[in-house]
Design a protein around this motif. Structure first.
Motif, PDB file in Angstrom:
ATOM      1  N   PHE A 281      21.356  -7.806  57.410  1.00  0.00           N
ATOM      2  CA  PHE A 281      20.858  -8.158  56.086  1.00  0.00           C
ATOM      3  C   PHE A 281      19.784  -9.240  56.221  1.00  0.00           C
ATOM      4  CE2 PHE A 281      20.855 -10.241  51.955  1.00  0.00           C
ATOM      5  CZ  PHE A 281      20.847  -9.152  51.097  1.00  0.00           C
ATOM      6  N   LEU A 318      14.384  -6.594  50.644  1.00  0.00           N
ATOM      7  CA  LEU A 318      15.800  -6.471  50.326  1.00  0.00           C
ATOM      8  C   LEU A 318      16.132  -5.134  49.682  1.00  0.00           C
ATOM      9  CD1 LEU A 318      16.411 -10.084  48.984  1.00  0.00           C
ATOM     10  CD2 LEU A 318      17.094  -9.155  51.191  1.00  0.00           C
ATOM     11  N   ASP A 319      15.275  -4.634  48.812  1.00  0.00           N
ATOM     12  CA  ASP A 319      15.562  -3.348  48.159  1.00  0.00           C
ATOM     13  C   ASP A 319      15.565  -2.212  49.170  1.00  0.00           C
ATOM     14  OD1 ASP A 319      15.820  -4.597  45.745  1.00  0.00           O
ATOM     15  OD2 ASP A 319      13.811  -4.073  45.016  1.00  0.00           O
ATOM     16  N   TYR A 321      16.251  -2.467  52.373  1.00  0.00           N
ATOM     17  CA  TYR A 321      17.477  -2.590  53.161  1.00  0.00           C
ATOM     18  C   TYR A 321      18.680  -2.073  52.378  1.00  0.00           C
ATOM     19  CZ  TYR A 321      21.475  -4.253  55.669  1.00  0.00           C
ATOM     20  OH  TYR A 321      22.672  -4.280  56.332  1.00  0.00           O
ATOM     21  N   ARG A 322      18.780  -2.439  51.117  1.00  0.00           N
ATOM     22  CA  ARG A 322      19.940  -2.021  50.328  1.00  0.00           C
ATOM     23  C   ARG A 322      20.017  -0.495  50.226  1.00  0.00           C
ATOM     24  NH1 ARG A 322      18.421  -6.731  46.958  1.00  0.00           N
ATOM     25  NH2 ARG A 322      20.042  -8.331  47.234  1.00  0.00           N
ATOM     26  N   GLU A 323      18.881   0.148  50.055  1.00  0.00           N
ATOM     27  CA  GLU A 323      18.884   1.611  49.971  1.00  0.00           C
ATOM     28  C   GLU A 323      19.359   2.217  51.286  1.00  0.00           C
ATOM     29  OE1 GLU A 323      14.933   2.659  48.856  1.00  0.00           O
ATOM     30  OE2 GLU A 323      15.112   1.875  46.817  1.00  0.00           O
ATOM     31  N   ALA A 325      21.295   0.752  53.566  1.00  0.00           N
ATOM     32  CA  ALA A 325      22.715   0.448  53.756  1.00  0.00           C
ATOM     33  C   ALA A 325      23.592   1.361  52.910  1.00  0.00           C
ATOM     34  CB  ALA A 325      22.974  -1.021  53.411  1.00  0.00           C
ATOM     35  N   ARG A 326      23.195   1.593  51.672  1.00  0.00           N
ATOM     36  CA  ARG A 326      23.993   2.491  50.812  1.00  0.00           C
ATOM     37  C   ARG A 326      24.035   3.899  51.398  1.00  0.00           C
ATOM     38  NH1 ARG A 326      20.910  -0.153  46.480  1.00  0.00           N
ATOM     39  NH2 ARG A 326      22.207  -1.782  45.530  1.00  0.00           N
ATOM     40  N   LEU A 332      27.323  -4.214  51.193  1.00  0.00           N
ATOM     41  CA  LEU A 332      26.263  -5.167  50.905  1.00  0.00           C
ATOM     42  C   LEU A 332      26.872  -6.483  50.433  1.00  0.00           C
ATOM     43  CD1 LEU A 332      23.850  -2.733  49.065  1.00  0.00           C
ATOM     44  CD2 LEU A 332      23.334  -3.959  51.185  1.00  0.00           C
ATOM     45  N   ASP A 336      22.245 -13.087  48.216  1.00  0.00           N
ATOM     46  CA  ASP A 336      21.158 -12.981  49.189  1.00  0.00           C
ATOM     47  C   ASP A 336      21.191 -14.120  50.200  1.00  0.00           C
ATOM     48  OD1 ASP A 336      20.365 -10.821  47.715  1.00  0.00           O
ATOM     49  OD2 ASP A 336      18.692 -11.829  46.716  1.00  0.00           O
TER      50      ASP A 336
END
Length: 349
Positions: A281, A318-319, A321-323, A325-326, A332, A336
């Motif tokens: 992250f 960050l967005d 990475y989040r996509e 990871a999901r 998550l 932050d």
């Protein structure tokens, strides 16, 4: 085809694994890896567009973004590649006396010339770990030593030749110095900061903004490789891949000693590539810490604006990475930022 640069270090393993395992093709892209001699070469070829993405020190990215690590450029961090896994190595004579309890400041003052210590890039993580460690022991890194920048692969031989008194670099180069009798590792970076940020996957910001689907696929492929590397037994396969001449090119047993957990290395201090996503992250708090160190050493003016976090969020994708990871089912964090900082100075050996 995406051209991705790396420096021959153990923590380039996620990129090598992503290609060897076919994770790039699984996620609809193709990676072509390019070994680079130095971090300056990585920076220059990324900025020129010769490379689409790179294995980079997190602090190097923030330094370039701030205009203090070469020409200012807008960069992006897609994910972290690892935590820990670096070391400070001293010449055999200095290391023996230091381990025996002689204060480092006294040791360095006893040398017949100004001590020469190497890091790998002026605003890189190795410079920050070295300077933090020195300052904790009453050595002013801006005045009491001569700091030089060298490619990590050249450091063991420079130490053997007497051109250096010590260095900070990523593995396997501390291990290599020990193997050839040139030096001895006196502290691993995980003892300075357990779970510290280290290498990242970085790109130009325009690449991340203009090709979001490609950036997401790249992030997903490398994130999956990071997870694979932390699963039991997989690192032994990675050792063989990293030993190849086009990767690191050192004997497997030397790399295994760095990549596989040692009996004397606590779990929180060993190199980790995933740690349930904590190593990957792009933490806002880590980025703030790097900027504080830049200011500590006089490289960056004191913060005068209140929107620094907004600028850091432009660097940390960050967005994206989040996509990624999901898509992989990776948890998550709720925030932050994390509560993780270097150990208190009194704990440093």
């Amino acid at each position: 085809m995406l051209d991705v640069g790396f420096v021959p270090l153990i923590d380039a393993a996620p990129l090598v694994a992503a290609v060897r395992l076919g994770l790039d093709r699984k996620h609809g892209i193709r990676l072509r890896l390019h070994r680079q001699a130095s971090w300056a070469a990585i920076r220059d070829r990324l900025l020129s567009g010769e490379l689409d993405a790179v294995h980079a020190m997190a602090a190097l990215v923030h330094g370039v973004q701030a205009g203090i690590g070469g020409p200012q450029a807008d960069l992006a961090i897609l994910l972290g590649l690892n935590q820990n896994g670096q070391a400070i190595t001293l010449s055999p004579a200095l290391a023996a006396r230091h381990v025996d309890g002689e204060p480092l400041a006294d040791l360095l003052r006893s040398l017949p010339r100004r001590p020469v210590l190497a890091q790998t890039f002026p605003t890189g993580t190795h410079a920050l770990w070295l300077y933090y460690w020195l300052a904790a022991q009453a050595v002013d890194p801006m005045r009491d030593i001569e700091a030089v920048s060298l490619p990590p692969s050249q450091m063991p031989q420079a130490l053997a030749a007497g051109e250096l008194d010590g260095f900070c670099a990523g593995e396997p180069w501390g291990a290599q110095a020990e193997a050839i009798g040139a030096g001895r590792r006196v502290i691993r970076s995980g003892r300075i900061w357990s779970g510290h940020p280290e290498k990242v996957l970085a790109c130009r910001r325009e690449f991340a903004a203009l090709q979001p689907d490609v950036a997401r696929a790249l992030t997903t492929a490398v994130l999956e490789a990071c997870r694979w590397l932390d699963e039991p037994g997989h690192r032994r396969d990675a050792v063989a891949w990293l030993a190849a001449p086009d990767a690191i090119g050192l004997p497997e047993e030397r790399l295994a000693a760095c990549l596989l957990a040692g009996a004397d290395e606590p779990a929180g201090e060993m190199m980790r590539f995933h740690a349930g996503g904590e190593a990957n992250f792009p933490w806002l708090s880590d980025a703030r810490w790097f900027l504080r160190q830049f200011r500590r050493w006089g490289w960056l003016p004191e913060a005068g604006a209140s929107n620094e976090d907004d600028r850091l969020r432009d660097v940390l994708r960050l967005d994206t990475y989040r996509e990624a990871a999901r898509a992989l089912g990776i948890l998550l964090p709720a925030s932050d930022s994390r509560n993780s900082v270097p150990h208190d100075d009194n704990t440093l050996a």
